[in-house]
Design a protein around this motif. Structure first.
Motif, short mmCIF file in Angstrom:
data_model
loop_
_atom_site.label_atom_id
_atom_site.label_comp_id
_atom_site.label_asym_id
_atom_site.label_seq_id
_atom_site.Cartn_x
_atom_site.Cartn_y
_atom_site.Cartn_z
N PHE A 119 0.84 -1.20 0.00
CA PHE A 119 0.00 0.00 0.00
C PHE A 119 0.87 1.25 0.00
O PHE A 119 0.61 2.19 -0.74
N ILE B 102 3.97 1.68 -1.06
CA ILE B 102 4.69 1.92 -2.31
C ILE B 102 3.75 2.29 -3.46
O ILE B 102 3.95 3.27 -4.16
N PHE B 103 2.67 1.51 -3.61
CA PHE B 103 1.85 1.68 -4.83
C PHE B 103 0.64 2.59 -4.66
O PHE B 103 -0.04 2.88 -5.63
N SER B 104 0.33 3.00 -3.44
CA SER B 104 -0.78 3.93 -3.28
C SER B 104 -0.37 5.20 -2.55
O SER B 104 -0.73 6.30 -2.97
N PRO C 131 2.42 7.31 -4.62
CA PRO C 131 1.73 7.97 -5.74
C PRO C 131 0.79 9.08 -5.31
O PRO C 131 0.72 10.12 -5.96
N LEU C 132 0.12 8.89 -4.18
CA LEU C 132 -0.82 9.92 -3.72
C LEU C 132 -0.06 11.20 -3.37
O LEU C 132 -0.44 12.30 -3.81
N ASP D 91 2.88 12.10 -4.43
CA ASP D 91 3.41 12.63 -5.69
C ASP D 91 2.33 13.40 -6.45
O ASP D 91 2.58 14.49 -6.97
N THR D 92 1.12 12.81 -6.48
CA THR D 92 0.00 13.45 -7.18
C THR D 92 -0.32 14.80 -6.55
O THR D 92 -0.48 15.80 -7.25
N TYR E 258 2.50 17.46 -7.34
CA TYR E 258 2.54 18.05 -8.67
C TYR E 258 1.29 18.84 -9.01
O TYR E 258 1.27 19.55 -10.01
N TYR F 220 3.38 21.59 -15.07
CA TYR F 220 4.25 20.49 -15.46
C TYR F 220 3.56 19.71 -16.56
O TYR F 220 2.66 18.92 -16.30
N LEU G 38 -3.93 12.54 -18.37
CA LEU G 38 -2.85 11.58 -18.15
C LEU G 38 -2.23 11.16 -19.47
O LEU G 38 -1.02 11.04 -19.60
N TYR H 277 0.76 16.64 -16.22
CA TYR H 277 0.77 16.14 -14.84
C TYR H 277 0.23 17.15 -13.83
O TYR H 277 -0.39 16.77 -12.84
N SER I 170 -7.07 15.10 -9.72
CA SER I 170 -7.05 13.95 -8.82
C SER I 170 -7.32 14.39 -7.38
O SER I 170 -8.03 13.70 -6.64
N PHE J 137 -10.06 13.14 -4.99
CA PHE J 137 -9.64 12.53 -3.72
C PHE J 137 -10.43 13.10 -2.55
O PHE J 137 -10.89 12.37 -1.67
N MET K 118 -11.73 3.50 -1.35
CA MET K 118 -11.00 4.57 -2.03
C MET K 118 -10.77 4.19 -3.51
O MET K 118 -10.24 3.13 -3.79
N VAL L 254 -7.63 8.06 -8.21
CA VAL L 254 -7.09 9.31 -7.68
C VAL L 254 -5.58 9.27 -7.53
O VAL L 254 -4.94 10.32 -7.47
N THR L 255 -4.98 8.08 -7.48
CA THR L 255 -3.53 8.02 -7.37
C THR L 255 -2.90 7.62 -8.70
O THR L 255 -1.69 7.39 -8.77
N MET M 194 -2.05 9.13 -11.38
CA MET M 194 -0.97 9.95 -11.93
C MET M 194 0.36 9.63 -11.26
O MET M 194 1.35 9.35 -11.94
N GLY M 195 0.39 9.64 -9.93
CA GLY M 195 1.61 9.31 -9.21
C GLY M 195 2.03 7.88 -9.49
O GLY M 195 3.23 7.58 -9.59
N PHE M 196 1.04 7.00 -9.63
CA PHE M 196 1.32 5.59 -9.92
C PHE M 196 2.06 5.44 -11.25
O PHE M 196 3.06 4.72 -11.34
N LEU M 197 1.59 6.16 -12.26
CA LEU M 197 2.25 6.08 -13.56
C LEU M 197 3.69 6.58 -13.50
O LEU M 197 4.60 5.99 -14.06
N LEU N 45 5.57 6.67 -10.85
CA LEU N 45 6.34 5.73 -10.03
C LEU N 45 6.81 4.53 -10.84
O LEU N 45 7.99 4.18 -10.82
N ALA O 7 -2.42 -5.50 -1.70
CA ALA O 7 -3.13 -4.65 -0.75
C ALA O 7 -4.55 -4.37 -1.25
O ALA O 7 -4.78 -3.41 -1.96
N LEU P 97 -3.47 2.70 -19.47
CA LEU P 97 -2.45 3.73 -19.27
C LEU P 97 -1.04 3.14 -19.22
O LEU P 97 -0.07 3.78 -19.60
#
Lengths: 320, 281
Positions: free
Chosen positions: A25, A27-29, A32-33, A35-36, A39, A44, A267, A272, A279, A283, B120, B124-125, B127-130, B132, B151, B218
């Motif tokens: 969770f 690393i992958f959520s 990214p959240l 980071d989102t 930016y 950008y 996207l 970005y 996003s 969110f 959730m 919503v994530t 963009m950051g996911f891409l 990453l 997860a 994506l």
């Protein structure tokens, strides 16, 4: 807690067992959240082969989104959702109460359940592609209508040419995909009601309308609320069906262009900053909805009796 | 009390509505199957109630189509959905067991956290996911579609509710006394007990992953790596309608029907699983 004098401590195993979940969770959520969100405050984007930015612009992205058509797309998303949701909840309530009604003795109940749940498992994108083919100008639906004499061969109905047509098609697809699921969930909830209550109402001369509105509905209110909120969250994420049906254009004139289609375009074009701000808006909205869902699923006081008891105690204390 | 006549009316009304709804659910798939068995020219002429004899030809045309590699698409989809289902059910069960059977300081915090993110949306994530996965050099591969399924809050919640109702902690205690290590207890005692819950969730995860379109569209760029929904979307983009409709219907059928066939065999368990998901633990 239970055996304090026993010195073996197993708590570290708890951490070890839940580690993969939280690591994934994180690393992958979570990253990214962050980071989102980061930016969303930057200009950008890619212009041709050149990257512009990242330059810090504060809330500029948020502002320009509000000035763009975002709110209109939010309206579209809402309309597409409500067209599917209203018939879905009405039909599901009706079917669920019929299925559990002993006096109706629905024949072939298992068959009907299997059939109405089936569309829920279908790939939304393939389903939309199928509808696109079926309802196109030369498609089977038009040819059936022609053979019935409803319309003539020269004037086929352009289902996807009008806003109402496209929106209705999306609504019908969402309805078909979800009413079976909702029916089965509501059925389980109604079956959870104690049969004593129904029997007592029968003895008191309650008819089926009264039984439905005065007993069934109030007693399944928590699961109805849960269905509503999860459906809104699902509606907010609406993408596959309108995207494939209209080839990403939300045609005609972007009347079926949803928020996630808007996000998807940002996207794809690698903007970005804007994608980030959009996003974050999504969110915040889904965060509120998550909170409501959390409140419903973790409600230890569903009928309000505990709150009432607390209130009375307070009153009594004050009286003293 | 209600009169007999009124009840009779309700019975008939209920059955008529049910038949109409079932017809609606089945009708579109019937046309799909019929048109998948007919040649392009015939489909263009109009609709037919009866299937044609072109099934094998359409199928051969489909698998030899180089522009829309549906065969590799199906293989990719099976890899992604299968691995996701396996990882998701195993690790959700592990997490649920960790939070159910052990007492530790952050237990409550961890549980509340998972419940808070239960619904959730992943979008919503995105963009950051891409960004990453591009940094991790995993873009245009199948890994980013598989690994995050470890997860899955909703699956975790289902497993947790199931454990509450079917695993007495005394059993874990007894295994410990017999000298079983913690991992062994989980793999050899707890997992077999959770088999029914894992089977149901494996099916749902598989279907969800098979049907997933947003993220794969994506992430994946090379045609040979695309999953089925992404290829279906390509068909729409290329306005494939005017080329070979028989083949197009065949491709849609390939995307939809395998799941339906499996569903018809397992419908009893799947519907029971949906009902369980609706009843709060």
């Amino acid at each position: 807690m239970k055996q304090k004098n026993k010195k073996v401590n197993y708590s570290k195993w708890g951490y070890i067992f839940i580690l993969p979940f939280f690591l994934t969770f994180f690393i992958f959520s979570f990253i990214p959240l962050v980071d989102t969100i980061r930016y969303s405050f930057f200009q950008y984007f890619r212009s041709g082969l050149k990257w512009i930015g990242p330059n810090f612009v504060g809330l500029e992205n948020y502002k320009s989104l509000l000035q763009s058509d975002m709110l209109r797309y939010a309206g579209n998303t809402f309309i597409l959702w409500i067209i599917g949701f209203v018939p879905q909840i009405v039909i599901s309530l009706l079917l669920a109460s019929w299925f559990v009604d002993a006096r109706l003795k629905i024949k072939g109940q298992q068959f009907f359940k299997v059939v109405i749940y089936m569309p829920n498992l279908i790939m939304a994108s393939a389903f939309a592609m199928l509808f696109f083919a079926l309802f196109s100008l030369k498609g089977p639906i038009n040819s059936i209508l022609i053979s019935w004499g409803v319309i003539t061969e020269t004037t086929p109905i352009d289902f996807m040419g009008t806003a109402l047509g496209t929106r209705s098609l999306v609504g019908v697809m969402n309805f078909l995909m979800w009413f079976g699921n909702t029916t089965i969930m509501l059925m389980a909830a109604i079956m959870g009601i104690s049969p004593d209550i129904f029997e007592a109402s029968e003895i008191d001369g309650c008819n089926s309308f009264q039984r439905f509105f005065r007993i069934t509905l109030p007693l399944i209110r928590p699961i109805l609320a849960y269905t509503l909120i999860t459906s809104i969250i699902g509606g907010l994420q609406m993408f596959d069906v309108p995207q494939i049906l209209t080839n990403g254009a939300g045609s005609p004139n972007r009347t079926s262009y949803t928020l996630i289609m808007f996000l998807n375009d940002h996207l794809k074009s690698k903007n970005y900053g804007m994608a980030g701000a959009l996003s974050v808006y999504l969110f915040v909205v889904s965060g509120i909805l998550c909170y409501i869902t959390y409140k419903i699923t973790n409600d230890d006081d569903p009928d309000g009796s505990k709150a009432a008891a607390r209130k009375r105690k307070k009153m009594e204390r004050r009286m003293k | 009390m209600e009169s007999k006549g009124y009840n009779r009316f309700r019975v008939i009304f209920a059955h008529v509505l049910l038949i109409i709804l079932s017809f609606l659910c089945l009708f579109f798939f019937y046309i799909l199957i019929v048109n998948a068995t007919r040649p392009h020219a015939e489909i263009q002429k109009g609709f037919s109630i009866l299937p044609g004899g072109y099934l094998v030809t359409n199928f051969k045309n489909m698998i030899s189509d180089g522009t829309y590699p549906i065969v590799s698409g199906v293989i990719n989809s099976i890899i992604v959905a299968g691995c996701s289902a396996a990882l998701c059910t195993y690790f959700s069960a592990l997490t649920a067991y960790g939070l159910y059977a052990y007492d530790f300081k952050l237990k409550k915090v961890a549980f509340t956290f998972i419940m808070a993110i239960l619904v959730m949306p992943t979008q919503v994530t995105a963009m950051g996911f891409l960004r990453l996965i591009t940094k991790m050099n995993m873009d245009d591969t199948l890994f980013p579609l598989i690994i995050p399924s470890i997860a899955s809050p909703a699956v975790f919640y289902f497993m947790y509710s199931y454990l509450q109702s079917s695993l007495p902690l005394s059993l874990v205690e007894a295994a410990r006394i017999d000298g079983s290590r913690e991992f062994r207890t989980f793999n050899q005692i707890v997992l077999p007990i959770m088999k029914p819950a894992m089977a149901v969730q494996a099916i749902f995860t598989f279907v969800g992953s098979w049907n997933n379109y947003f993220v794969p569209a994506l992430v994946l760029e090379t045609k040979s790596k695309m999953t089925v929904p992404v290829i279906i979307a390509l068909l729409r983009g290329a306005d494939y309608m005017n080329r070979d409709m028989g083949k197009m219907y065949m491709m849609i059928a390939t995307a939809i029907l395998p799941i339906i066939v499996v569903y018809l065999f397992l419908s009893k368990y799947i519907i029971a699983g949906v009902a369980l998901g609706g009843v709060k633990g």
